[in-house]
Scaffold this active site. Structure first.
Site, PDB file in Angstrom:
ATOM      1  N   SER A  32       0.846  -1.188   0.000  1.00  0.00           N
ATOM      2  CA  SER A  32       0.000   0.000   0.000  1.00  0.00           C
ATOM      3  C   SER A  32       0.882   1.240   0.000  1.00  0.00           C
ATOM      4  O   SER A  32       2.001   1.223   0.520  1.00  0.00           O
ATOM      5  CB  SER A  32      -0.882   0.003   1.245  1.00  0.00           C
ATOM      6  OG  SER A  32      -1.501   1.258   1.434  1.00  0.00           O
ATOM      7  N   TYR A  59      -0.475  -0.561  10.390  1.00  0.00           N
ATOM      8  CA  TYR A  59      -0.781  -0.869   8.996  1.00  0.00           C
ATOM      9  C   TYR A  59       0.340  -0.357   8.087  1.00  0.00           C
ATOM     10  O   TYR A  59       0.859  -1.097   7.239  1.00  0.00           O
ATOM     11  CB  TYR A  59      -2.122  -0.263   8.585  1.00  0.00           C
ATOM     12  CG  TYR A  59      -2.485  -0.551   7.156  1.00  0.00           C
ATOM     13  CD1 TYR A  59      -2.930  -1.811   6.773  1.00  0.00           C
ATOM     14  CD2 TYR A  59      -2.377   0.430   6.167  1.00  0.00           C
ATOM     15  CE1 TYR A  59      -3.255  -2.093   5.458  1.00  0.00           C
ATOM     16  CE2 TYR A  59      -2.703   0.159   4.853  1.00  0.00           C
ATOM     17  CZ  TYR A  59      -3.140  -1.105   4.502  1.00  0.00           C
ATOM     18  OH  TYR A  59      -3.453  -1.377   3.189  1.00  0.00           O
TER      19      TYR A  59
END
Length: 182
Positions: A32, A59
Protein backbone atom coordinates in the site's frame (compact mmCIF):
# COMPACT_ATOMS: atom_id res chain seq x y z
CA UNK A 1 2.30 -7.80 11.21
CA UNK A 2 1.41 -11.48 11.21
CA UNK A 3 -1.21 -11.17 8.48
CA UNK A 4 0.37 -8.43 6.40
CA UNK A 5 4.07 -9.26 6.61
CA UNK A 6 5.17 -12.35 8.52
CA UNK A 7 2.70 -14.59 6.67
CA UNK A 8 3.95 -13.33 3.29
CA UNK A 9 7.56 -13.68 4.39
CA UNK A 10 7.17 -17.25 5.66
CA UNK A 11 5.03 -18.55 2.80
CA UNK A 12 7.36 -17.05 0.19
CA UNK A 13 10.41 -18.56 1.86
CA UNK A 14 8.75 -21.97 2.07
CA UNK A 15 7.93 -21.81 -1.65
CA UNK A 16 11.31 -20.51 -2.86
CA UNK A 17 12.75 -23.92 -3.67
CA UNK A 18 9.75 -24.74 -5.87
CA UNK A 19 9.72 -21.27 -7.44
CA UNK A 20 13.39 -21.59 -8.38
CA UNK A 21 12.86 -25.07 -9.86
CA UNK A 22 9.99 -23.76 -11.99
CA UNK A 23 11.72 -20.54 -13.08
CA UNK A 24 10.96 -18.23 -14.68
CA UNK A 25 8.70 -17.39 -11.74
CA UNK A 26 7.31 -14.19 -10.30
CA UNK A 27 6.61 -13.17 -6.71
CA UNK A 28 4.18 -10.27 -6.34
CA UNK A 29 3.61 -8.71 -2.93
CA UNK A 30 0.56 -6.51 -2.52
CA UNK A 31 1.37 -3.50 -0.39
CA UNK A 32 0.00 0.00 0.00
CA UNK A 33 1.07 3.58 -0.46
CA UNK A 34 0.56 3.75 3.31
CA UNK A 35 4.14 2.47 3.51
CA UNK A 36 5.26 6.01 2.74
CA UNK A 37 3.57 7.47 5.85
CA UNK A 38 6.31 6.11 8.09
CA UNK A 39 9.45 8.08 8.84
CA UNK A 40 11.32 5.24 10.57
CA UNK A 41 11.30 1.48 11.07
CA UNK A 42 12.81 -0.28 14.06
CA UNK A 43 13.40 -3.94 13.13
CA UNK A 44 13.73 -4.68 16.86
CA UNK A 45 10.21 -3.37 17.50
CA UNK A 46 8.15 -4.87 14.68
CA UNK A 47 5.33 -5.65 17.10
CA UNK A 48 5.63 -2.24 18.77
CA UNK A 49 7.59 -3.54 21.73
CA UNK A 50 9.41 -0.18 22.02
CA UNK A 51 6.99 2.15 20.24
CA UNK A 52 3.50 3.45 20.90
CA UNK A 53 0.94 1.36 19.01
CA UNK A 54 -1.63 2.85 16.68
CA UNK A 55 -3.71 1.07 14.06
CA UNK A 56 -2.55 3.31 11.21
CA UNK A 57 1.11 3.10 12.24
CA UNK A 58 0.83 -0.69 12.43
CA UNK A 59 -0.78 -0.87 9.00
CA UNK A 60 1.78 1.48 7.45
CA UNK A 61 4.63 -0.43 9.08
CA UNK A 62 3.38 -3.79 7.81
CA UNK A 63 3.10 -2.36 4.30
CA UNK A 64 6.59 -0.84 4.52
CA UNK A 65 7.81 -4.28 5.54
CA UNK A 66 6.17 -5.74 2.39
CA UNK A 67 8.14 -3.37 0.16
CA UNK A 68 11.43 -3.83 2.05
CA UNK A 69 10.97 -7.62 2.05
CA UNK A 70 10.38 -7.54 -1.69
CA UNK A 71 13.50 -5.44 -2.25
CA UNK A 72 15.71 -7.82 -0.27
CA UNK A 73 14.07 -10.88 -1.84
CA UNK A 74 14.93 -9.50 -5.29
CA UNK A 75 18.56 -9.14 -4.21
CA UNK A 76 18.69 -12.67 -2.81
CA UNK A 77 17.07 -14.13 -5.95
CA UNK A 78 19.19 -12.22 -8.47
CA UNK A 79 20.16 -14.52 -11.33
CA UNK A 80 17.80 -17.31 -10.24
CA UNK A 81 15.06 -16.66 -12.80
CA UNK A 82 12.65 -15.65 -10.02
CA UNK A 83 11.61 -12.01 -9.85
CA UNK A 84 9.99 -10.16 -6.95
CA UNK A 85 8.03 -6.92 -7.16
CA UNK A 86 5.57 -5.08 -4.96
CA UNK A 87 2.34 -3.41 -6.00
CA UNK A 88 0.03 -0.77 -4.57
CA UNK A 89 -3.39 -1.60 -6.05
CA UNK A 90 -4.93 1.71 -4.97
CA UNK A 91 -8.03 2.02 -2.85
CA UNK A 92 -10.26 -0.93 -3.69
CA UNK A 93 -13.91 -1.34 -2.71
CA UNK A 94 -13.68 -5.02 -1.77
CA UNK A 95 -16.90 -5.15 0.23
CA UNK A 96 -14.92 -5.49 3.46
CA UNK A 97 -17.51 -3.34 5.24
CA UNK A 98 -20.42 -5.59 4.26
CA UNK A 99 -19.96 -7.75 7.34
CA UNK A 100 -20.12 -4.77 9.71
CA UNK A 101 -23.41 -3.76 11.33
CA UNK A 102 -24.85 -0.64 9.76
CA UNK A 103 -23.96 2.56 11.52
CA UNK A 104 -23.52 6.14 10.43
CA UNK A 105 -19.75 5.59 10.17
CA UNK A 106 -20.11 2.40 8.09
CA UNK A 107 -22.60 4.10 5.75
CA UNK A 108 -20.27 7.08 5.31
CA UNK A 109 -17.33 4.79 4.59
CA UNK A 110 -19.37 2.76 2.07
CA UNK A 111 -20.31 5.94 0.22
CA UNK A 112 -16.68 7.04 0.25
CA UNK A 113 -15.53 3.64 -1.03
CA UNK A 114 -18.15 3.68 -3.81
CA UNK A 115 -17.13 7.15 -4.97
CA UNK A 116 -13.33 7.13 -4.76
CA UNK A 117 -12.21 3.50 -4.76
CA UNK A 118 -11.67 1.09 -7.63
CA UNK A 119 -13.85 -1.94 -8.07
CA UNK A 120 -12.08 -5.27 -7.43
CA UNK A 121 -11.48 -5.91 -11.14
CA UNK A 122 -9.68 -2.59 -11.59
CA UNK A 123 -7.84 -3.05 -8.30
CA UNK A 124 -6.42 -6.35 -9.54
CA UNK A 125 -5.02 -4.98 -12.82
CA UNK A 126 -1.50 -4.14 -11.64
CA UNK A 127 -1.11 -7.51 -9.93
CA UNK A 128 -2.27 -9.25 -13.11
CA UNK A 129 0.06 -7.09 -15.18
CA UNK A 130 3.05 -8.07 -13.03
CA UNK A 131 2.05 -11.73 -13.22
CA UNK A 132 1.76 -12.02 -16.99
CA UNK A 133 3.08 -9.02 -18.93
CA UNK A 134 6.06 -9.81 -21.16
CA UNK A 135 7.47 -6.30 -20.72
CA UNK A 136 8.22 -7.00 -17.04
CA UNK A 137 10.11 -10.25 -17.72
CA UNK A 138 13.27 -10.06 -15.63
CA UNK A 139 12.18 -6.87 -13.83
CA UNK A 140 12.74 -7.34 -10.12
CA UNK A 141 12.87 -5.33 -6.90
CA UNK A 142 10.52 -2.65 -8.14
CA UNK A 143 7.37 -0.98 -6.84
CA UNK A 144 4.35 -0.56 -9.15
CA UNK A 145 1.20 1.56 -9.11
CA UNK A 146 -1.41 1.51 -11.90
CA UNK A 147 0.68 -0.82 -14.08
CA UNK A 148 3.68 1.52 -13.98
CA UNK A 149 6.86 1.57 -11.96
CA UNK A 150 6.65 4.14 -9.16
CA UNK A 151 9.03 5.53 -6.57
CA UNK A 152 8.65 3.94 -3.12
CA UNK A 153 9.36 5.86 0.09
CA UNK A 154 12.82 7.01 1.11
CA UNK A 155 13.00 4.28 3.75
CA UNK A 156 12.83 1.65 1.01
CA UNK A 157 16.04 3.08 -0.47
CA UNK A 158 17.94 2.04 2.69
CA UNK A 159 19.42 -1.36 1.77
CA UNK A 160 20.64 -2.00 5.32
CA UNK A 161 17.08 -1.58 6.60
CA UNK A 162 15.83 -4.31 4.24
CA UNK A 163 18.64 -6.60 5.41
CA UNK A 164 17.86 -5.93 9.09
CA UNK A 165 14.16 -6.57 8.49
CA UNK A 166 14.97 -9.86 6.75
CA UNK A 167 17.01 -11.07 9.72
CA UNK A 168 14.38 -9.95 12.24
CA UNK A 169 11.65 -11.65 10.18
CA UNK A 170 13.61 -14.92 10.03
CA UNK A 171 13.82 -14.87 13.83
CA UNK A 172 10.15 -13.89 14.28
CA UNK A 173 8.83 -16.72 12.07
CA UNK A 174 11.47 -19.17 13.31
CA UNK A 175 12.66 -19.92 9.77
CA UNK A 176 14.75 -23.09 9.93
CA UNK A 177 18.01 -23.62 8.01
CA UNK A 178 16.40 -26.26 5.76
CA UNK A 179 13.68 -23.72 4.85
CA UNK A 180 16.15 -21.21 3.43
CA UNK A 181 16.36 -21.52 -0.36
CA UNK A 182 18.11 -18.29 -1.33
Amino acid sequence: MVTNHFGHFLLTNLLLGLLKKSAPSRVINVTSSAHSYLKKLDPDSLNFEHDKYSVMAAYGQSKLCNVLFTQELAVKLSGSGVTANSVHPGGVNTGILDAHPLSLMVCAMKILFLTVCKNPELGAQTSIYLAVAEEVDGVSGRYFVDCKEAEPSQLVQQKHLAQQLWKASEVAVKLQPHEKHY
